[in-house]
Design a protein around this motif. Sequence first.
Motif, mmCIF file in Angstrom:
data_model
loop_
_atom_site.group_PDB
_atom_site.id
_atom_site.type_symbol
_atom_site.label_atom_id
_atom_site.label_comp_id
_atom_site.label_asym_id
_atom_site.label_seq_id
_atom_site.Cartn_x
_atom_site.Cartn_y
_atom_site.Cartn_z
ATOM 1 N N LEU A 71 2.015 4.646 -12.539
ATOM 2 C CA LEU A 71 0.829 3.789 -12.548
ATOM 3 C C LEU A 71 -0.088 4.078 -11.358
ATOM 4 C CD1 LEU A 71 2.379 0.332 -13.517
ATOM 5 C CD2 LEU A 71 0.995 1.833 -14.964
ATOM 6 N N PHE A 72 0.468 4.629 -10.294
ATOM 7 C CA PHE A 72 -0.322 4.923 -9.100
ATOM 8 C C PHE A 72 -1.087 6.233 -9.221
ATOM 9 C CE2 PHE A 72 2.631 1.757 -7.678
ATOM 10 C CZ PHE A 72 1.878 0.987 -6.813
ATOM 11 N N GLY A 73 -0.820 7.000 -10.268
ATOM 12 C CA GLY A 73 -1.553 8.240 -10.494
ATOM 13 C C GLY A 73 -0.961 9.395 -9.712
ATOM 14 N N GLU A 74 -1.668 10.492 -9.779
ATOM 15 C CA GLU A 74 -1.253 11.709 -9.110
ATOM 16 C C GLU A 74 -1.668 11.703 -7.654
ATOM 17 O OE1 GLU A 74 0.505 14.372 -10.334
ATOM 18 O OE2 GLU A 74 0.811 13.132 -12.110
ATOM 19 N N PRO A 75 -0.877 12.328 -6.798
ATOM 20 C CA PRO A 75 -1.304 12.448 -5.395
ATOM 21 C C PRO A 75 -2.493 13.381 -5.302
ATOM 22 C CG PRO A 75 0.709 13.706 -5.777
ATOM 23 C CD PRO A 75 0.413 12.957 -7.050
ATOM 24 N N PRO A 76 -3.362 13.179 -4.322
ATOM 25 C CA PRO A 76 -4.506 14.062 -4.184
ATOM 26 C C PRO A 76 -4.049 15.492 -3.882
ATOM 27 C CG PRO A 76 -4.399 12.471 -2.380
ATOM 28 C CD PRO A 76 -3.288 12.159 -3.321
ATOM 29 N N ALA A 121 0.836 -1.198 0.000
ATOM 30 C CA ALA A 121 0.000 0.000 0.000
ATOM 31 C C ALA A 121 0.874 1.252 0.000
ATOM 32 C CB ALA A 121 -0.924 0.000 1.208
ATOM 33 N N PRO A 122 1.600 1.479 -1.096
ATOM 34 C CA PRO A 122 2.486 2.637 -1.128
ATOM 35 C C PRO A 122 1.716 3.963 -1.137
ATOM 36 C CG PRO A 122 2.619 1.408 -3.196
ATOM 37 C CD PRO A 122 1.675 0.679 -2.306
ATOM 38 N N GLU A 123 2.288 4.958 -0.482
ATOM 39 C CA GLU A 123 1.703 6.304 -0.455
ATOM 40 C C GLU A 123 2.238 7.068 -1.657
ATOM 41 O OE1 GLU A 123 2.388 8.274 3.259
ATOM 42 O OE2 GLU A 123 2.185 6.384 4.348
ATOM 43 N N ILE A 124 1.348 7.608 -2.470
ATOM 44 C CA ILE A 124 1.732 8.265 -3.717
ATOM 45 C C ILE A 124 2.706 9.424 -3.485
ATOM 46 C CG2 ILE A 124 0.905 9.505 -5.743
ATOM 47 C CD1 ILE A 124 -1.661 7.746 -5.504
ATOM 48 N N PRO A 125 2.466 10.318 -2.529
ATOM 49 C CA PRO A 125 3.440 11.406 -2.337
ATOM 50 C C PRO A 125 4.842 10.882 -1.970
ATOM 51 C CG PRO A 125 1.395 11.932 -1.217
ATOM 52 C CD PRO A 125 1.293 10.502 -1.669
ATOM 53 N N ARG A 126 4.900 9.843 -1.178
ATOM 54 C CA ARG A 126 6.189 9.263 -0.781
ATOM 55 C C ARG A 126 6.855 8.572 -1.962
ATOM 56 N NH1 ARG A 126 10.814 8.795 0.524
ATOM 57 N NH2 ARG A 126 11.558 7.396 2.111
ATOM 58 N N LEU A 127 6.071 7.888 -2.803
ATOM 59 C CA LEU A 127 6.619 7.276 -4.012
ATOM 60 C C LEU A 127 7.286 8.333 -4.877
ATOM 61 C CD1 LEU A 127 3.764 4.888 -5.232
ATOM 62 C CD2 LEU A 127 5.959 4.206 -4.277
ATOM 63 N N ARG A 128 6.572 9.421 -5.094
ATOM 64 C CA ARG A 128 7.077 10.489 -5.961
ATOM 65 C C ARG A 128 8.307 11.164 -5.371
ATOM 66 N NH1 ARG A 128 4.648 10.770 -10.322
ATOM 67 N NH2 ARG A 128 2.529 10.051 -10.610
ATOM 68 N N ARG A 129 8.329 11.325 -4.056
ATOM 69 C CA ARG A 129 9.496 11.925 -3.406
ATOM 70 C C ARG A 129 10.717 11.015 -3.589
ATOM 71 N NH1 ARG A 129 12.227 11.413 1.341
ATOM 72 N NH2 ARG A 129 13.251 13.283 2.113
ATOM 73 N N SER A 130 10.533 9.729 -3.379
ATOM 74 C CA SER A 130 11.642 8.791 -3.563
ATOM 75 C C SER A 130 12.125 8.795 -5.005
ATOM 76 C CB SER A 130 11.225 7.376 -3.155
ATOM 77 O OG SER A 130 11.093 7.282 -1.765
ATOM 78 N N LEU A 131 11.202 8.810 -5.948
ATOM 79 C CA LEU A 131 11.572 8.838 -7.358
ATOM 80 C C LEU A 131 12.393 10.081 -7.667
ATOM 81 C CD1 LEU A 131 11.438 7.759 -10.248
ATOM 82 C CD2 LEU A 131 9.236 8.948 -10.488
#
Length: 100
Positions: A93-98, A57-67
């Motif tokens: 693939l996880f989309g944009e953060p809210p 259950a990855p958090e989108i903002p955290r995914l993007r920060r790591s990337l």
Amino acid sequence: MGQTRVTSSGEDPRVTELRTAVSRLRRELAGHPAEFPDRGIAEDELAALDEMATSGAPEIPRLRRSLLLIAGAIGSVSALAPALRDVRVAVDLFGEPPRG
């Protein structure tokens, strides 16, 4: 909207894609002979992405920060560009953060 496909193993295919891409980049980074100043940052953030994917259950903002941190750390290493692109595609693939 809000529905997620699940593989026969019960795992979200986006998570599977992320795990595969992260694993590939980790292998390629480990095998890359050159040392560069931010290599440790890239390795730490790849480990964080792997942990998020493993949790399922990855958090989108955290995914993007790591990337972003990984791209900044290894962006100038052209040999790693294809594997880095695969990680970016998997994160996307996880989309944009809210928006908040």
